[in-house]
Design an enzyme around this catalytic site. Structure first.
Site, PDB file in Angstrom:
ATOM      1  NE  ARG A 146      -4.357  -1.527   1.732  1.00 31.65           N
ATOM      2  CZ  ARG A 146      -5.263  -1.950   2.591  1.00 31.65           C
ATOM      3  NH1 ARG A 146      -5.047  -1.846   3.887  1.00 31.65           N
ATOM      4  NH2 ARG A 146      -6.397  -2.461   2.164  1.00 31.65           N
TER       5      ARG A 146
ATOM      6  CE  LYS B 134     -11.997  -7.247   7.283  1.00 36.61           C
ATOM      7  NZ  LYS B 134     -11.496  -6.272   6.292  1.00 36.61           N
TER       8      LYS B 134
ATOM      9  N   GLY C 278      -6.844  -6.321   1.544  1.00 41.77           N
ATOM     10  CA  GLY C 278      -5.577  -6.115   2.238  1.00 41.77           C
ATOM     11  C   GLY C 278      -4.858  -7.431   2.499  1.00 41.77           C
TER      12      GLY C 278
ATOM     13  N   GLY D 182     -12.718  -4.180   0.961  1.00 38.79           N
ATOM     14  CA  GLY D 182     -14.103  -3.740   1.137  1.00 38.79           C
ATOM     15  C   GLY D 182     -14.519  -2.764   0.053  1.00 38.79           C
TER      16      GLY D 182
HETATM   17  P1  ADP Z   1      -9.159  -9.371   2.890  1.00 37.76           P
HETATM   18  O1  ADP Z   1      -8.372  -8.455   3.806  1.00 37.76           O
HETATM   19  O2  ADP Z   1      -8.320  -9.868   1.753  1.00 37.76           O
HETATM   20  O3  ADP Z   1     -10.446  -8.752   2.451  1.00 37.76           O
HETATM   21  P2  ADP Z   1     -10.274 -10.801   5.167  1.00 37.76           P
HETATM   22  O4  ADP Z   1      -9.836  -9.694   6.034  1.00 37.76           O
HETATM   23  O5  ADP Z   1     -11.727 -11.009   4.996  1.00 37.76           O
HETATM   24  O6  ADP Z   1      -9.553 -10.686   3.734  1.00 37.76           O
HETATM   25  O7  ADP Z   1      -9.737 -12.181   5.715  1.00 37.76           O
HETATM   26  C1  ADP Z   1      -8.366 -12.479   5.902  1.00 37.76           C
HETATM   27  C2  ADP Z   1      -8.187 -13.461   7.023  1.00 37.76           C
HETATM   28  O8  ADP Z   1      -9.035 -14.582   6.866  1.00 37.76           O
HETATM   29  C3  ADP Z   1      -6.794 -13.997   7.114  1.00 37.76           C
HETATM   30  O9  ADP Z   1      -6.166 -13.441   8.246  1.00 37.76           O
HETATM   31  C4  ADP Z   1      -6.992 -15.522   7.250  1.00 37.76           C
HETATM   32  O10 ADP Z   1      -6.195 -16.084   8.262  1.00 37.76           O
HETATM   33  C5  ADP Z   1      -8.452 -15.633   7.604  1.00 37.76           C
HETATM   34  N1  ADP Z   1      -9.069 -16.923   7.236  1.00 37.76           N
HETATM   35  C6  ADP Z   1      -9.096 -17.521   6.034  1.00 37.76           C
HETATM   36  N2  ADP Z   1      -9.710 -18.716   6.101  1.00 37.76           N
HETATM   37  C7  ADP Z   1     -10.081 -18.896   7.389  1.00 37.76           C
HETATM   38  C8  ADP Z   1     -10.740 -19.941   8.097  1.00 37.76           C
HETATM   39  N3  ADP Z   1     -11.122 -21.071   7.503  1.00 37.76           N
HETATM   40  N4  ADP Z   1     -10.932 -19.778   9.424  1.00 37.76           N
HETATM   41  C9  ADP Z   1     -10.526 -18.655  10.036  1.00 37.76           C
HETATM   42  N5  ADP Z   1      -9.912 -17.618   9.427  1.00 37.76           N
HETATM   43  C10 ADP Z   1      -9.681 -17.747   8.113  1.00 37.76           C
HETATM   44 MG    MG Z   2      -8.562  -8.020   5.880  1.00 35.60          MG
END
Ligand code: ADP
Ligand code: MG
Length: 401
Positions: free
Chosen positions: A35, A200, A358, A382
């Site tokens: 970033r 999320k 992120g 998001g």
């Molecule tokens: P992004 O930032 O790319 O939008 P999120 O913030 O939604 O993604 O999610 C990222 C997190 O999701 C990571 O820290 C990862 O460890 C967690 N994650 C992925 N799969 C699982 C799972 N099965 N159980 C718990 N956490 C998970």
């Molecule tokens: Mg995230």
């Protein structure tokens, strides 16, 4: 939309630029500077034009008061390295340190102010409080440049109110992100597949509602898988589950069928005895998670190898792919294989691949892929999802005439 690229005469002007420098940190070590790198072109341009540049950002989720671990100082240092010139750092956001730093700025000088979210006004629900904080920021500058794409979906003081108080313009990063996302919404080359994962869950389930009519395939991994599996009547042990969302997901599954959209779910899951690098692991059928040696306490932390292969095949068969959300807990190597397989397929596919989010962007870099192997890596998770949903984003709306 008012754009920085259309603005002349920046020489000697005080320009406050809202960036999204919210990078992952391990102590004070930046684990992925993506970033910051993405923010450099606009900052560099302002410097070259002779502006006095005031950089503002948030980092992490402090709750309206200073917390040392969320200081932007390491980010200011990294920015200085990337710019190849000194960057000052102010130990507060709108206090005496910030005022002193801004007053002494010279033409082409750069200062990073301390974390916006150390101030309750930044994310306050009260419009008055946000406006009051934004007016203090506005005092520092003549012009505002909005370049924090990752936060344009938030109605926050530095994103929304500040842009109303000063003449405001979109920076180059926002311009670039919008160009890519418009390509996905206007006429994506088909088959168009979207891969969703991450943690999320309730945030992201809403996206599916809007994506169903536009995509050909939806691949589901990460934490949200378990709400889908539960909706199909399977037990998911102690995995991440949003019980109240089961009816919503049941409805999505029915509508997908009607619309002819294929929802691809994992067929096997990496089930762990507990959360951690030293957990025991068992590969289990997705419809029998509690059949693992860990029974009801088993935790699904990644999609299994068969699913990873299947997801990769689906991605290779698509012409456009948007991916948000890791397939598993990629931060722990044992649970990174699903994410690695999806990332690899995106780099090999013959078409346009976009990674947003992120953690997703951090994941591809941490797993050793290069930015140039993807069509685009978005700095906003998001924000890009809400854009794809067709929502109006306040931080962009406010830049329109
Ligand atoms: P992004 O930032 O790319 O939008 P999120 O913030 O939604 O993604 O999610 C990222 C997190 O999701 C990571 O820290 C990862 O460890 C967690 N994650 C992925 N799969 C699982 C799972 N099965 N159980 C718990 N956490 C998970
Ligand atoms: Mg995230």
């Amino acid at each position: 939309m008012r754009k920085l690229s259309e603005l002349a005469h920046l020489d000697g002007k005080r320009v406050v630029i809202r960036c999204d420098l919210n990078v992952p940190l391990d102590g004070t070590r930046i684990t992925d500077d993506g970033r910051i790198v993405a923010s450099v072109p606009t900052i560099k341009y302002l410097v070259d034009q002779g502006a006095k540049v005031i950089v503002i950002s948030h980092l992490g989720r402090p709750e309206g008061a200073p917390e040392a671990k969320y200081s932007l100082e390491p980010v200011a240092n990294r920015l200085s390295e990337l710019l190849g010139s000194p960057v000052a750092f102010a130990g507060d956001t709108v206090g005496s340190a910030a005022r002193a730093a801004v007053t002494t700025l010279e033409r082409g000088g750069v200062v990073v102010l301390e974390n916006l979210r150390f101030n309750p006004g930044e994310t306050s629900k009260s419009e008055d409080e946000r406006r009051e904080f934004a007016s203090k920021l506005a005092e520092f500058a003549d012009i505002m440049v909005s370049d924090g794409f990752g936060v344009v979906h938030r109605k926050q003081a530095s994103v929304y109110e500040l842009a109303q108080l000063l003449p405001s313009y979109a920076g180059f990063l926002i311009e670039k992100e919008l160009e890519v996302l418009e390509r996905l919404t206007k006429s994506p080359e088909r088959p168009y597949a979207v891969v969703l994962g991450g943690s999320k869950v309730s945030d992201k389930l809403g996206v599916i509602d809007h994506l169903l009519p536009t995509v050909n395939k939806l691949l589901i991994g990460g934490g949200m898988v378990f709400t889908f599996l539960a909706a199909l009547g399977h037990k998911v042990g102690s995995s991440l589950l949003e019980v109240d969302q089961i009816p919503v997901v049941t409805e999505y599954l029915a509508r997908a069928k009607q619309l002819g959209v294929e929802i691809v779910l994992p067929t096997d899951i990496v089930v762990a005895s507990k959360f951690g690098a030293d957990a025991e692991v068992s590969i289990t059928a997705a419809d029998a998670i509690e059949g693992s040696p860990f029974g009801a306490s088993g935790l699904g932390l990644d999609i299994g190898p068969q699913s990873a292969e299947n997801f990769a095949r689906e991605i290779l068969g698509a012409k456009t792919v948007f991916w948000n959300g890791p397939m598993g807990v990629f931060e722990i190597d044992k649970f990174a294989n699903g994410t690695r397989a999806v990332a690899k397929a995106l780099t090999e596919m013959n078409g346009f691949s976009v990674v947003g989010g992120g953690d997703s962007a951090a994941a591809v870099r941490v797993l050793g892929f290069e930015d140039s192997q993807f069509g685009h890596i978005s700095t906003g998770g998001g924000a890009s999802l809400e854009f794809l949903e067709g929502k109006k984003l306040p931080g962009l709306e406010v830049l329109n005439d």
